[in-house]
Design an enzyme around this catalytic site. Sequence first.
Site, PDB file in Angstrom:
ATOM      1  N   ASP A 134      33.806 -25.805   0.412  1.00  0.00           N
ATOM      2  CA  ASP A 134      33.734 -25.959  -1.041  1.00  0.00           C
ATOM      3  C   ASP A 134      35.096 -25.836  -1.728  1.00  0.00           C
ATOM      4  OD1 ASP A 134      30.994 -26.129  -0.639  1.00  0.00           O
ATOM      5  OD2 ASP A 134      30.738 -23.971  -0.869  1.00  0.00           O
ATOM      6  N   LYS A 155      37.110 -30.739  -1.458  1.00  0.00           N
ATOM      7  CA  LYS A 155      37.425 -31.881  -0.580  1.00  0.00           C
ATOM      8  C   LYS A 155      36.868 -33.183  -1.149  1.00  0.00           C
ATOM      9  CE  LYS A 155      35.159 -29.801   2.695  1.00  0.00           C
ATOM     10  NZ  LYS A 155      34.906 -28.482   2.086  1.00  0.00           N
ATOM     11  N   GLY A 166      28.146 -30.306   0.975  1.00  0.00           N
ATOM     12  CA  GLY A 166      27.837 -30.694  -0.395  1.00  0.00           C
ATOM     13  C   GLY A 166      29.164 -30.960  -1.082  1.00  0.00           C
ATOM     14  N   HIS A 167      29.500 -32.223  -1.246  1.00  0.00           N
ATOM     15  CA  HIS A 167      30.806 -32.590  -1.812  1.00  0.00           C
ATOM     16  C   HIS A 167      30.611 -33.153  -3.216  1.00  0.00           C
ATOM     17  CE1 HIS A 167      32.639 -33.134   2.479  1.00  0.00           C
ATOM     18  NE2 HIS A 167      32.178 -31.927   2.249  1.00  0.00           N
ATOM     19  N   GLN A 208      32.848 -28.893   5.554  1.00  0.00           N
ATOM     20  CA  GLN A 208      33.016 -27.457   5.759  1.00  0.00           C
ATOM     21  C   GLN A 208      34.510 -27.083   5.667  1.00  0.00           C
ATOM     22  OE1 GLN A 208      30.643 -29.071   8.274  1.00  0.00           O
ATOM     23  NE2 GLN A 208      29.368 -28.770   6.489  1.00  0.00           N
TER      24      GLN A 208
HETATM   25  P1  GDP Z   1      33.730 -29.570  -1.357  1.00  0.00           P
HETATM   26  O1  GDP Z   1      32.512 -29.214  -0.578  1.00  0.00           O
HETATM   27  O2  GDP Z   1      34.989 -29.115  -0.707  1.00  0.00           O
HETATM   28  O3  GDP Z   1      33.780 -31.032  -1.685  1.00  0.00           O
HETATM   29  O4  GDP Z   1      33.652 -28.788  -2.739  1.00  0.00           O
HETATM   30  P2  GDP Z   1      32.336 -28.597  -3.654  1.00  0.00           P
HETATM   31  O5  GDP Z   1      32.057 -29.850  -4.341  1.00  0.00           O
HETATM   32  O6  GDP Z   1      31.244 -27.974  -2.850  1.00  0.00           O
HETATM   33  O7  GDP Z   1      32.822 -27.463  -4.647  1.00  0.00           O
HETATM   34  C1  GDP Z   1      33.931 -27.650  -5.452  1.00  0.00           C
HETATM   35  C2  GDP Z   1      33.488 -27.480  -6.907  1.00  0.00           C
HETATM   36  O8  GDP Z   1      34.613 -27.315  -7.716  1.00  0.00           O
HETATM   37  C3  GDP Z   1      32.758 -28.678  -7.465  1.00  0.00           C
HETATM   38  O9  GDP Z   1      31.862 -28.237  -8.456  1.00  0.00           O
HETATM   39  C4  GDP Z   1      33.872 -29.494  -8.099  1.00  0.00           C
HETATM   40  O10 GDP Z   1      33.424 -30.340  -9.165  1.00  0.00           O
HETATM   41  C5  GDP Z   1      34.727 -28.383  -8.649  1.00  0.00           C
HETATM   42  N1  GDP Z   1      36.168 -28.643  -8.729  1.00  0.00           N
HETATM   43  C6  GDP Z   1      36.981 -29.319  -7.894  1.00  0.00           C
HETATM   44  N2  GDP Z   1      38.270 -29.208  -8.276  1.00  0.00           N
HETATM   45  C7  GDP Z   1      38.271 -28.435  -9.391  1.00  0.00           C
HETATM   46  C8  GDP Z   1      39.294 -27.925 -10.246  1.00  0.00           C
HETATM   47  O11 GDP Z   1      40.487 -28.128 -10.060  1.00  0.00           O
HETATM   48  N3  GDP Z   1      38.884 -27.142 -11.292  1.00  0.00           N
HETATM   49  C9  GDP Z   1      37.584 -26.861 -11.533  1.00  0.00           C
HETATM   50  N4  GDP Z   1      37.279 -26.091 -12.577  1.00  0.00           N
HETATM   51  N5  GDP Z   1      36.601 -27.325 -10.756  1.00  0.00           N
HETATM   52  C10 GDP Z   1      36.934 -28.082  -9.687  1.00  0.00           C
HETATM   53  P1  IMO Z   2      31.172 -28.259   2.403  1.00  0.00           P
HETATM   54  O1  IMO Z   2      31.455 -29.499   3.240  1.00  0.00           O
HETATM   55  C1  IMO Z   2      30.247 -24.012   2.256  1.00  0.00           C
HETATM   56  C2  IMO Z   2      28.121 -22.343   5.708  1.00  0.00           C
HETATM   57  C3  IMO Z   2      26.731 -21.814   5.429  1.00  0.00           C
HETATM   58  C4  IMO Z   2      26.640 -20.721   6.482  1.00  0.00           C
HETATM   59  C5  IMO Z   2      27.387 -21.333   7.661  1.00  0.00           C
HETATM   60  C6  IMO Z   2      26.479 -21.994   8.692  1.00  0.00           C
HETATM   61  O2  IMO Z   2      30.461 -28.516   1.140  1.00  0.00           O
HETATM   62  O3  IMO Z   2      32.418 -27.459   2.282  1.00  0.00           O
HETATM   63  P2  IMO Z   2      25.081 -24.271   8.704  1.00  0.00           P
HETATM   64  O4  IMO Z   2      23.998 -24.752   7.800  1.00  0.00           O
HETATM   65  O5  IMO Z   2      26.260 -25.167   8.777  1.00  0.00           O
HETATM   66  O6  IMO Z   2      24.570 -23.909  10.075  1.00  0.00           O
HETATM   67  O7  IMO Z   2      25.567 -22.880   8.037  1.00  0.00           O
HETATM   68  O8  IMO Z   2      28.247 -22.298   7.122  1.00  0.00           O
HETATM   69  N1  IMO Z   2      28.341 -23.744   5.288  1.00  0.00           N
HETATM   70  C7  IMO Z   2      29.039 -24.092   4.195  1.00  0.00           C
HETATM   71  N2  IMO Z   2      29.597 -23.333   3.228  1.00  0.00           N
HETATM   72  N3  IMO Z   2      30.385 -25.342   2.240  1.00  0.00           N
HETATM   73  C8  IMO Z   2      29.871 -26.116   3.233  1.00  0.00           C
HETATM   74  O9  IMO Z   2      30.114 -27.445   3.321  1.00  0.00           O
HETATM   75  C9  IMO Z   2      29.117 -25.498   4.238  1.00  0.00           C
HETATM   76  N4  IMO Z   2      28.439 -25.952   5.325  1.00  0.00           N
HETATM   77  C10 IMO Z   2      27.989 -24.867   5.954  1.00  0.00           C
HETATM   78  O10 IMO Z   2      26.618 -21.302   4.125  1.00  0.00           O
HETATM   79  O11 IMO Z   2      27.380 -19.591   6.055  1.00  0.00           O
HETATM   80 MG    MG Z   3      30.742 -28.141  -0.821  1.00  0.00          MG
END
Ligand code: GDP
Ligand code: IMO
Ligand code: MG
Length: 420
Positions: A12, A15, A39-40, A219
């Site tokens: 998270d 990416k 979850g991107h 991840q």
């Molecule tokens: P990912 O899994 O690495 O793609 O990241 P996620 O989407 O799970 O979580 C990142 C969260 O931060 C999302 O809600 C994005 O919309 C948000 N986000 C990304 N870059 C920024 C930033 O620079 N500032 C803020 N406030 N939110 C951001």
């Molecule tokens: P993105 O791509 C954050 C975490 C789960 C748990 C561990 C194992 O959005 O960064 P799993 O279901 O993979 O067997 O869970 O890994 N986890 C993540 N945490 N972002 C993710 O993906 C994750 N994918 C798995 O919360 O701790």
């Molecule tokens: Mg994510």
Amino acid sequence: MATAVLGLQWGDEGKGKITHLLARDADMVVRFNGGANAGHTVIDRGVKFGTHLIPAGAFYPNTTSVLSSGMVIDLRVLREEWDVVSQHLGWQPQLLIAENAHVTMPYHRELEEREGSGRHFGTTRRGIAPTYRDKAAKLGIRVGDLLYPEIASQRLELRLSLLKREWPDSQAIQSLDASALLEEQMSVAQPLLPFIGDTAAAIRQALETDRPVMFEGAQGTLLDVDHGSYPFVTSSSTTFAGLGNSIGIPNPRVDRRLGVFKAYMTRVGAGPFPTRVSGTLEQRLRTIGGEFGVTTGRPRDCGWLDLVALRYAVQLNGCTGLAITKLDVLSGFDEIKVCRSYRLNGESIEQFPLSAELLERCEPEYETVSGWQEQISEVREQRGLPGRVMEFIELIERDVNVPVEIISVGPEPEATMMRA
Ligand code: GDP
Ligand code: IMO
Ligand code: MG
């Protein structure tokens, strides 16, 4: 030139945002690991998406989005995403799905619940570990099997007979039926079947002809099955080291390895987290940062930036540059902490411990720096950033010895600064 976008923390990091932004110029975007646990967040022309399987390249008409062989694919989730994204775009994205990627079946989710491993490890409950386990045990169903229903049927019959032997008292498992399951999978996957093929060959050709290729990691490094805080990890290789195997290309030429990290840390699920904070401080980071899981909606644990972990992740991935995200979330703090080392058994250490049990016992040793009061989410040029933000960035660069190339101050693509 090929670029890999890799998460440097516990997932998270942003990416999705960074890949979507850079994918504008890509011919091909490849997801190389994990499954629907990811979850991107992508904001495409003002509309927000939480993608689980479809690579961020899907939002561009001339980009092929590849789901490579290292992935595990829940076809129901993929189909739903494909439909939603197609509707948003008004055209259908060009996909290529590895015939040798494994299918996450409904019984994989069922097993994770039944065995209690999902609860114990705080997983995303998307059947990820049971799917990768079946793959290693040679009991998996591969995407390409769907092109030969009689092969898929044989494999499924074998898998179900073993499952039924293992779970004699489970009505849910005893009632599983191979032909019904296969029919359901085929019907869900129908419009995606023409996309199934040899992804390694397509990626190899794109790299050899110097087309712009991007790899979208899922991840984060600290969740890597080998190099993360085991056993509180996911079940795939999340780092650059695993990329070659996941795509089926030895030593792929990826000159730009961009590590993405947040200006603080989060973790969702179970497992050690040395710099986690508590109380109102955590609440503040979580609320301002919107730190709730994209896949599960769970609140993420929050803490200060951990440079011990970041150094480890940068080295492991051979990062050539960094993208820092969510700097805007730190606005308004009088002081900001960064962890430079850990205290373990009375000693100060700078190496990231590989065992979760040791990591659990580490106490962070912090350096405190001055924060900034200005809101920065509207800043669009580096010279508009307060001096203290730049000092914070420079402190990180000096510590990990890799330049910060991208500065993100908001979720939207516009809220990004590229440093020359
Ligand atoms: P990912 O899994 O690495 O793609 O990241 P996620 O989407 O799970 O979580 C990142 C969260 O931060 C999302 O809600 C994005 O919309 C948000 N986000 C990304 N870059 C920024 C930033 O620079 N500032 C803020 N406030 N939110 C951001
Ligand atoms: P993105 O791509 C954050 C975490 C789960 C748990 C561990 C194992 O959005 O960064 P799993 O279901 O993979 O067997 O869970 O890994 N986890 C993540 N945490 N972002 C993710 O993906 C994750 N994918 C798995 O919360 O701790
Ligand atoms: Mg994510």
